[in-house]
Write an enzyme that holds these catalytic residues in place. Structure first.
Site, PDB file in Angstrom:
ATOM      1  N   PRO A 180       0.821  -1.223   0.000  1.00 54.96           N
ATOM      2  CA  PRO A 180       0.000   0.000   0.000  1.00 54.96           C
ATOM      3  C   PRO A 180       0.850   1.267   0.000  1.00 54.96           C
ATOM      4  O   PRO A 180       1.857   1.337   0.687  1.00 54.96           O
ATOM      5  CB  PRO A 180      -0.823  -0.110   1.288  1.00 54.96           C
ATOM      6  CG  PRO A 180      -0.154  -1.155   2.106  1.00 54.96           C
ATOM      7  CD  PRO A 180       0.597  -2.041   1.186  1.00 54.96           C
ATOM      8  N   GLU A 181       0.464   2.228  -0.814  1.00 52.66           N
ATOM      9  CA  GLU A 181       1.130   3.528  -0.849  1.00 52.66           C
ATOM     10  C   GLU A 181       0.161   4.571  -0.300  1.00 52.66           C
ATOM     11  O   GLU A 181      -0.899   4.222   0.200  1.00 52.66           O
ATOM     12  CB  GLU A 181       1.570   3.847  -2.278  1.00 52.66           C
ATOM     13  CG  GLU A 181       2.529   2.794  -2.838  1.00 52.66           C
ATOM     14  CD  GLU A 181       3.039   3.126  -4.239  1.00 52.66           C
ATOM     15  OE1 GLU A 181       3.129   4.314  -4.583  1.00 52.66           O
ATOM     16  OE2 GLU A 181       3.355   2.186  -4.985  1.00 52.66           O
ATOM     17  N   HIS A 232      -4.739 -15.056   9.823  1.00 48.11           N
ATOM     18  CA  HIS A 232      -3.718 -14.016   9.750  1.00 48.11           C
ATOM     19  C   HIS A 232      -3.993 -12.805  10.636  1.00 48.11           C
ATOM     20  O   HIS A 232      -3.320 -11.785  10.501  1.00 48.11           O
ATOM     21  CB  HIS A 232      -3.526 -13.588   8.294  1.00 48.11           C
ATOM     22  CG  HIS A 232      -3.113 -14.709   7.397  1.00 48.11           C
ATOM     23  ND1 HIS A 232      -1.975 -15.451   7.639  1.00 48.11           N
ATOM     24  CD2 HIS A 232      -3.673 -15.257   6.297  1.00 48.11           C
ATOM     25  CE1 HIS A 232      -1.856 -16.390   6.713  1.00 48.11           C
ATOM     26  NE2 HIS A 232      -2.878 -16.296   5.884  1.00 48.11           N
ATOM     27  N   ARG A 262       1.856 -11.572   5.916  1.00 44.63           N
ATOM     28  CA  ARG A 262       3.322 -11.648   5.834  1.00 44.63           C
ATOM     29  C   ARG A 262       4.042 -11.122   7.065  1.00 44.63           C
ATOM     30  O   ARG A 262       5.272 -11.153   7.140  1.00 44.63           O
ATOM     31  CB  ARG A 262       3.793 -10.940   4.560  1.00 44.63           C
ATOM     32  CG  ARG A 262       3.236 -11.673   3.329  1.00 44.63           C
ATOM     33  CD  ARG A 262       3.680 -11.064   2.045  1.00 44.63           C
ATOM     34  NE  ARG A 262       5.118 -11.216   1.845  1.00 44.63           N
ATOM     35  CZ  ARG A 262       5.760 -10.745   0.787  1.00 44.63           C
ATOM     36  NH1 ARG A 262       5.102 -10.106  -0.145  1.00 44.63           N
ATOM     37  NH2 ARG A 262       7.054 -10.912   0.666  1.00 44.63           N
ATOM     38  N   ARG A 322      20.050  18.468  -3.940  1.00 43.63           N
ATOM     39  CA  ARG A 322      20.565  17.100  -3.921  1.00 43.63           C
ATOM     40  C   ARG A 322      21.098  16.747  -5.297  1.00 43.63           C
ATOM     41  O   ARG A 322      20.776  17.414  -6.275  1.00 43.63           O
ATOM     42  CB  ARG A 322      19.445  16.138  -3.514  1.00 43.63           C
ATOM     43  CG  ARG A 322      19.068  16.282  -2.054  1.00 43.63           C
ATOM     44  CD  ARG A 322      17.728  15.652  -1.782  1.00 43.63           C
ATOM     45  NE  ARG A 322      17.348  15.765  -0.379  1.00 43.63           N
ATOM     46  CZ  ARG A 322      16.757  16.815   0.161  1.00 43.63           C
ATOM     47  NH1 ARG A 322      16.477  17.868  -0.583  1.00 43.63           N
ATOM     48  NH2 ARG A 322      16.448  16.844   1.441  1.00 43.63           N
TER      49      ARG A 322
END
Ligand SMILES: [Zn+2]
Length: 274
Positions: free
Chosen positions: A2-3, A92, A111, A150
């Site tokens: 997920p973002e 889970h 996971r 940068r």
């Protein structure tokens, strides 16, 4: 994984159902999911806390409680669900919190990379996070000077959570495509005009992702459909939606990177990119 748009979608889904509820008890079913405090302290402190509000910082979900914060990071496969009525624990489930109103909040994570914190102050959890791309502080001028201060390739820099917080692999590839910038362009080669274009592209892909309830890919299905609208991500060999050149995939910093070799021309750098 997920973002930002996927986490924002979960926050917006949970907000109306969780706000105002009281946490009656917590069943921690996998103790290593808990980053802090100890399981015994967690169970004691969380009892009786009311959920006052829910917000997002980068990819973290922040539940503001009566006098603490319950923070979640979903990482690879975490998901938060609210169930009304009786609930049978599933394989889970890592945390099941019983709430008032015969409701349960479930953190499921096949996971096991996801993490939970119960803290008085979120400062130390969020301390290394960079600019929030949907905040007012994220402006074209800010992005221009931040890039020019940068000297890094655009793709890894945009993925760096300490630079910009919340972008992951999908939205970075999509934003660079919209901005017509090659992922390996050196950040200090970006002109003011290009920076403004990238700023707009980042905002657009995130807003589109949120509007489409995120992407349901390699992760728990939440009803999002942004995956059907990717322009380059995961489309290796397919025609670019603008010029029909096959989308190319390269590996940048161990991440699969998708781009159009015709549209995304590498800007000339003042310095060679290492
Ligand atoms: Zn193209």
């Amino acid at each position: 994984m997920p973002e930002l748009p996927e986490v924002e979608t979960i926050v917006r889904t949970l907000r109306p159902v969780l706000t105002g509820k009281t946490i009656l008890s917590a069943d921690l079913r996998w103790t290593r999911t808990l980053a802090a405090p100890s399981p015994a302290v967690f169970k004691k402190r969380i009892k009786g806390q009311q959920i006052e509000s829910i917000s997002r910082r980068a990819k973290f979900l922040d539940l503001k409680l009566s006098d603490m914060h319950l923070v979640f990071h979903l990482r690879m496969s975490g998901d938060l669900l609210v169930v009304l009525g009786g609930y049978q624990p599933a394989k889970h489930d890592r945390l099941i919190a019983k709430l008032s109103g015969d409701t349960s909040l479930i953190f499921s994570d096949p996971r096991k990379f996801g993490r939970i914190w119960l803290v008085q102050d979120t400062k130390y959890i969020f301390r290394d996070l960079g600019m929030e791309p949907l905040s007012e502080g994220f402006s074209p001028d800010w992005l221009y000077s931040a890039l020019n201060n940068r000297r890094r390739q655009l793709k890894p820099l945009l993925l760096d959570q300490g630079f910009l917080a919340g972008l992951g692999n999908i939205y970075t590839d999509e934003a660079l495509f919209l901005a017509k910038l090659h992922p390996l362009t050196s950040s200090d080669a970006i002109t003011k005009k290009k920076a403004a274009g990238l700023w707009l592209a980042i905002r657009e892909v995130l807003e589109e992702g949120i509007r489409r309830n995120g992407a349901s890919i390699d992760w728990v299905y939440r009803g999002g459909d942004f995956q059907n609208h990717f322009r380059v991500y995961g489309r290796t060999g397919e025609p670019c939606p603008v010029c029909k050149t096959p989308v190319k995939r390269i590996t940048v910093g161990q991440r699969g990177t998708h781009f159009c070799p015709h549209c995304q021309v590498r800007a000339k750098s003042k310095y060679p990119v290492k």
